[in-house]
Design an enzyme around this catalytic site. Structure first.
Site, PDB file in Angstrom:
ATOM      1  N   ASP A 212      66.989   5.728  66.084  1.00 31.97           N
ATOM      2  CA  ASP A 212      68.298   5.434  65.515  1.00 31.97           C
ATOM      3  C   ASP A 212      69.381   6.218  66.242  1.00 31.97           C
ATOM      4  O   ASP A 212      69.111   7.103  67.062  1.00 31.97           O
ATOM      5  CB  ASP A 212      68.325   5.649  63.993  1.00 31.97           C
ATOM      6  N   ASN A 220      81.612   5.398  62.870  1.00 34.15           N
ATOM      7  CA  ASN A 220      82.364   4.511  61.979  1.00 34.15           C
ATOM      8  C   ASN A 220      83.582   5.203  61.389  1.00 34.15           C
ATOM      9  O   ASN A 220      84.674   4.614  61.296  1.00 34.15           O
ATOM     10  CB  ASN A 220      81.452   4.008  60.855  1.00 34.15           C
ATOM     11  N   HIS A 225      84.744   0.505  61.701  1.00 34.13           N
ATOM     12  CA  HIS A 225      83.499  -0.256  61.644  1.00 34.13           C
ATOM     13  C   HIS A 225      83.389  -1.288  62.762  1.00 34.13           C
ATOM     14  O   HIS A 225      82.276  -1.618  63.197  1.00 34.13           O
ATOM     15  CB  HIS A 225      83.355  -0.930  60.277  1.00 34.13           C
ATOM     16  N   ASP A 229      80.261  -1.655  65.199  1.00 33.26           N
ATOM     17  CA  ASP A 229      79.547  -2.889  65.545  1.00 33.26           C
ATOM     18  C   ASP A 229      79.395  -3.025  67.061  1.00 33.26           C
ATOM     19  O   ASP A 229      78.349  -3.468  67.549  1.00 33.26           O
ATOM     20  CB  ASP A 229      80.296  -4.098  64.995  1.00 33.26           C
ATOM     21  N   GLU A 254      71.642   1.467  61.661  1.00 36.38           N
ATOM     22  CA  GLU A 254      71.621   1.927  63.050  1.00 36.38           C
ATOM     23  C   GLU A 254      70.204   2.179  63.539  1.00 36.38           C
ATOM     24  O   GLU A 254      69.987   2.842  64.551  1.00 36.38           O
ATOM     25  CB  GLU A 254      72.452   3.204  63.205  1.00 36.38           C
TER      26      GLU A 254
END
Length: 332
Positions: A212, A220, A225, A229, A254
């Site tokens: 991760d 974020n 956000h 992405d 993630e």
């Protein structure tokens, strides 16, 4: 161009049986569409045929299959395909260069000469247009000819099967593929594991990597956000590019999982270390801002005696160890 003799009723039925028999045993989506496209071209005796998909997100049409030419992409609403899809209508055109709806740009780029067109919408089970089927240049035994109502009826068969095949594929994609990264999701993971990994695991072995993004919440919170992405998309693409034999999945948030059939734990650890070093050097540029991230990895050689869930738990414990011992590292 010299054509073939138009199919009589007996020959038409024989061709339909031939293609249906081929389609029954074909599981590959691309090959299925190729068969359907070739069937349509054969039934109406055209020089070319193509099956177009309406990509609403990108606002364009592109060919899933196009006989005798490379993949074509045109803007939404343009050309005969655009008119067919927009108006949900069948178009028969035997003088295309005299019709303003015809986009001659493709011919100019390829050197091809379009003399006649039969284009019909492809719909899903609810009657919603999802693409188009197009036949180009009707031929008879003496050369060029014109499309007529008989050709419309014949091509309808191929278009109907194409619609069902495309709709099934889209439903499968929606269920098994993560829309943000394009990677397979959890459902896709279990399908891949059960079909491609588990049956041979006792003989060939397999390893699993779970990883991760370090401090992803901070990404974020700092950049928004949408930037998050973009980072996820970059990570997904980088992991997929870096894995030569195996499959990458978005596990959630993630977190990503990599399945490596036929791989030992040592080999998987080397793969993970290469990916870790790659991600450390990657830069995601979003709104003129460079975002750098690192990733942590846990590696486990799958035990065929344990469930896949139990094997994931072992790898997840290794990931937790990587996170708590400093991050940006591989623990196996």
């Amino acid at each position: 161009m010299q054509g073939k003799r138009p199919l009589d009723a007996e020959a038409l039925l024989e061709q339909i049986f031939y293609y249906m028999n081929q389609l029954v045993n074909e599981k590959d989506f691309k090959k299925t569409l190729m068969l359907l496209t070739d069937m349509g071209r054969t039934l109406v005796n055209s020089e070319r045929a193509s099956f177009w998909y309406w990509d609403k997100e990108k606002k364009q049409y592109w060919t899933l299959v196009a006989s005798d030419t490379k993949q074509l992409v045109v803007p939404e609403g343009s050309g005969i395909v655009g008119a067919t899809i927009t108006n949900n209508e069948i178009i028969v055109m035997n003088n295309p260069y005299e019709d303003p709806r015809f986009n001659s740009q493709v011919d100019k780029e390829t050197g091809f000469v379009t003399k006649s067109i039969l284009c019909m919408p492809v719909t899903n089970k609810n009657g919603e247009v999802i693409g188009a089927y197009q036949a180009i240049n009707k031929l008879d035994e003496n050369g060029e000819s014109n499309f007529d109502d008989v050709d419309v009826k014949r091509l309808t068969l191929a278009a109907a099967y194409s619609g069902k095949a495309l709709e099934s594929h889209l439903l499968y994609q929606a269920a098994h593929v993560d829309t943000l990264t394009g990677l397979r999701n959890r459902r896709g993971f279990y399908e891949y594991y059960n079909i491609d990994v588990a049956p041979a695991m006792k003989e060939t072995g397999a390893s699993l990597i779970i990883c991760d993004i370090d401090f992803f919440k901070k990404v974020n919170d700092t950049y928004g956000h949408n930037a998050g992405d973009a980072v996820l998309q970059m990570v997904g693409a980088s992991l997929k590019k870096g894995v030569q034999q195996g499959e990458v999945f978005r596990w959630g948030g993630e977190e990503f999982i990599i399945l490596l059939p036929g791989s030992t734990k040592d080999a998987a650890s080397m793969v993970a270390e290469t990916l870790r070093a790659t991600m450390e050097q990657k830069v995601c540029t979003f709104d003129d801002t460079d975002i750098r991230i690192t990733m942590s990895f846990g590696v486990n050689a799958l035990n065929p005696k344990d469930s896949i869930e139990a094997n994931i738990e072992v790898a997840d414990a290794k990931l937790y160890e990587a996170k708590t011992s400093g991050r940006n590292r591989v623990v196996s």
